[in-house]
Design an enzyme around this catalytic site. Structure first.
Site, short mmCIF file in Angstrom:
data_model
loop_
_atom_site.label_atom_id
_atom_site.label_comp_id
_atom_site.label_asym_id
_atom_site.label_seq_id
_atom_site.Cartn_x
_atom_site.Cartn_y
_atom_site.Cartn_z
N ARG A 76 0.84 -1.20 0.00
CA ARG A 76 0.00 0.00 0.00
C ARG A 76 0.87 1.25 0.00
NH1 ARG A 76 0.01 4.38 3.32
NH2 ARG A 76 -1.97 5.42 3.41
N HIS A 81 2.89 6.06 -2.45
CA HIS A 81 3.99 7.03 -2.41
C HIS A 81 4.95 6.95 -3.58
CE1 HIS A 81 2.66 8.31 1.48
NE2 HIS A 81 2.70 7.07 1.93
#
Length: 109
Positions: A76, A81
């Site tokens: 995730r 990011h």
């Protein structure tokens, strides 16, 4: 920390794993890579799996060591990011090999 029950997060993980499997069941890697809508849907479902995993407390996680909790959260984090650096070959492997295993392990929980 969220006030939602662990069962709700487990449901989110299972529902999202089922979505990933459903979205990719009749396609190969080339179709996956060339279909932006499927890629986005799969990435979002994987983000949900990781986000839900993040909110499951460590005491609960320790009772089910076969579930790759940290890896799900880690994926995730990578997807959110480092979006522009996603390795789609690795992502496809995760979709086809790891997500069905995750689903099976979470169903046991």
């Amino acid at each position: 920390m969220s006030k939602r029950d662990v069962k709700a997060f487990l449901y989110d993980i299972l529902e999202s794993a089922n979505d990933v499997i459903e979205f990719t069941k009749d396609i190969d890697y080339n179709e996956f890579i060339n279909n932006k809508m499927i890629r986005y849907a799969v990435i979002r479902a994987l983000e949900i799996i990781g986000e839900a995993s993040r909110y499951i407390n460590n005491d609960f996680r320790e009772k089910f060591p076969n579930v790759p909790w940290k890896e799900m959260v880690g994926l995730r984090n990578i997807l959110i990011h480092k979006y522009f650096g996603i390795d789609y070959i690795l992502l496809w492997k995760i979709v086809k090999e790891d997500v069905p295993k995750i689903k099976k392990e979470v169903e046991i929980v």
